[in-house]
Design an enzyme around this catalytic site. Structure first.
Site, PDB file in Angstrom:
ATOM      1  N   HIS A 279       0.865  -1.179   0.000  1.00 25.19           N
ATOM      2  CA  HIS A 279       0.000   0.000   0.000  1.00 25.19           C
ATOM      3  C   HIS A 279       0.904   1.232   0.000  1.00 25.19           C
ATOM      4  O   HIS A 279       2.044   1.168   0.484  1.00 25.19           O
ATOM      5  CB  HIS A 279      -0.848   0.101   1.270  1.00 25.19           C
TER       6      HIS A 279
ATOM      7  N   ASP B 244       2.322   1.877   3.431  1.00 26.47           N
ATOM      8  CA  ASP B 244       3.352   0.961   3.925  1.00 26.47           C
ATOM      9  C   ASP B 244       4.735   1.494   3.576  1.00 26.47           C
ATOM     10  O   ASP B 244       5.706   1.250   4.285  1.00 26.47           O
ATOM     11  CB  ASP B 244       3.245  -0.426   3.270  1.00 26.47           C
TER      12      ASP B 244
HETATM   13  C1  XUL Z   1      -7.332  -6.868   4.401  1.00 23.35           C
HETATM   14  C2  XUL Z   1      -6.559  -7.216   3.205  1.00 23.35           C
HETATM   15  C3  XUL Z   1      -5.750  -6.130   2.601  1.00 23.35           C
HETATM   16  C4  XUL Z   1      -5.668  -6.181   1.119  1.00 23.35           C
HETATM   17  C5  XUL Z   1      -4.952  -4.995   0.499  1.00 23.35           C
HETATM   18  O1  XUL Z   1      -8.085  -7.891   4.919  1.00 23.35           O
HETATM   19  O2  XUL Z   1      -6.559  -8.352   2.766  1.00 23.35           O
HETATM   20  O3  XUL Z   1      -4.502  -6.150   3.177  1.00 23.35           O
HETATM   21  O4  XUL Z   1      -5.040  -7.330   0.678  1.00 23.35           O
HETATM   22  O5  XUL Z   1      -5.488  -3.784   0.895  1.00 23.35           O
END
Ligand code: XUL
Ligand code: CO
Length: 437
Positions: free
Chosen positions: A100, A103
């Site tokens: 993300h 992150d």
């Molecule tokens: C949350 C989840 C996230 C997504 C990306 O449950 O799986 O981490 O993979 O936003």
């Protein structure tokens, strides 16, 4: 050069008889299965957020993990995490990472500052990618952690929050393009509701579709070649999430004219939260041309939430890899370990063990799935089970040649329909077990 995973050598394949906890027993990256090396089938990825950002805190306990890359200054931590991630990927032989925006670099006091922070980190990621050959599987924007997203992002009741999410997603797409990301994931962390009493569902869904259309337009505009994925999840943190499962995502994409622009990123623990299996969700996706990528993890049968544990269950791995092979394998997608170590496993080495075990489990699933396919009896059974559709009335129904009038007459003439095919479920389960050696 700083080393964060000290005393961890490059992990190599030693075979099923090895007792070395720092070696693969089944994942042999270059071994060829069904004409492709294992690494190309599996396309393993580390999840930046769990691996390098997660602190081990839970609703009842504080941060517990040792994070040697954590520094006093958040930007120094961000720079250190780049080094830690690529050191980890090189040592484990992970070919990809997923992240993300949040992150990678800390959010600043303003959006502009957040973007300056990101812009300072992205060149470092790019350089590390060039240096190591490790690539970005997918990027994404975190539109759920900050309090501004308390009502959702694309589905927020507040139009400025929608605009903020759009800006964040645009920037995350630019970064993903810059880093050569294979895909971009939309997980609507809070795109749902806690109470229907305060929710205009129709309006929220229309807004979410607007956001997705804007993303499709922007993708074209900036020339991002990667694949868009939606990641279904039924709940948590919301009570109900609109992208609740593969079928709900499919319906949403169809209804809003978006289906050609997206595939699905199926997460195992999200599938089980939805009352499905990973296998089911993958088969649904493949059957509807939406098979894309996998967030590989697992829940706990005795706990009802998204525990995001590393995937170690061999049946799950086998059925997932059967579905992947049947779907023709990954193209832009891969197996991203969206999983964290247990809070009590707090040392850096625990992250290493976790990935070795999960990579071996998925590799073993791949080998077993390929052996079952080579055996051929399962596929033959499946083919024969539908034999009545290959000729006669079945073939005419499939071809659209008959309607209710013809079928009324047909059945009046025959008098009864009597299936003479046993489902043979136990025999097929035995067949699968035969390959668990
Ligand atoms: C949350 C989840 C996230 C997504 C990306 O449950 O799986 O981490 O993979 O936003
Ligand atoms: Co996920």
């Amino acid at each position: 050069m700083v080393e964060f995973f000290k005393n961890v050598p490059k992990i190599s394949y030693e075979g099923p008889d090895s007792d070395n906890p720092l070696a693969f027993k089944h994942y042999d990256a270059d071994a060829v299965i069904e004409g492709r090396p294992m690494r190309e089938h599996l396309r393993f990825s580390v999840a930046y957020w769990h691996a390098f950002c997660g602190t081990g805190a839970d609703p009842f306990g504080e941060a517990a993990r040792q994070l040697p890359w954590q520094a006093g200054d958040p930007m120094e931590t961000a720079r250190n995490k780049v080094v830690a991630c690529f050191e980890f990927c090189e040592k484990l032989g992970l070919d990809f990472y997923c992240a993300h925006d949040n992150d990678l670099a800390p959010e600043g006091a303003t959006l502009a500052e957040s973007w300056r922070n990101l812009d300072a980190i992205v060149p470092r990621l790019k350089e590390a990618q060039q240096h190591t050959g490790v690539r970005l599987l997918w990027g994404t924007a975190n539109c759920f952690s900050h309090p501004r997203f308390m009502h959702g992002a694309g589905t927020s009741c507040n139009a400025d929050v929608f605009a903020y999410a759009a800006a964040k997603i645009a920037k995350a797409m630019e970064i993903t393009r810059e880093l050569g990301g294979q895909g971009y994931v939309f997980w609507g962390g809070r795109e749902g509701y806690k109470s229907l009493l305060n929710t205009d569902m129709r309006r929220e869904l229309d807004h979410l579709a607007r956001l997705m259309h804007m993303a499709v337009d922007y993708k074209e505009k900036i020339g991002f070649q990667g694949q868009f994925f939606i990641e279904p999840k039924p709940k948590e943190p919301t009570k109900h999430q609109y992208d609740s499962d593969a079928a709900a995502c499919h319906a949403f994409l169809l209804r809003h004219g978006l289906v050609d622009h997206f595939k699905l990123n199926i997460e195992a623990n999200h599938a089980t939260l939805a009352g499905h299996t990973l296998h089911h969700e993958l088969e649904y996706a493949a059957a509807n041309g939406l098979f894309g990528s996998i967030d590989a993890n697992r829940g706990d049968l005795l706990l009802g939430w998204d525990t995001d544990q590393f995937p170690l269950d061999l049946y799950d791995a086998t059925f997932a890899m059967l579905a992947v092979l049947r779907a023709g394998g990954f193209t832009a997608g891969g197996l991203n370990f969206d999983a964290h170590v247990h809070r009590e496993s707090f040392e850096p080495i625990d992250l290493v063990y976790a990935h070795i075990g999960a990579m071996d489990a998925m590799a073993r699933g791949l080998k077993i799935a390929a052996a079952i396919r080579a055996d051929g009896r399962l596929d033959d059974f499946l083919e024969n089970r539908y034999a009545s559709w290959n000729s006669g009335i079945g073939a005419r129904i499939e071809a659209g040649d008959v309607g209710f009038d013809e079928l009324k007459n047909y059945m009046l003439e025959r008098g009864e329909a009597a299936p003479n095919e046993s489902g043979r479920v136990e025999m097929l389960e035995n067949l699968v077990n035969q390959y668990f050696r």
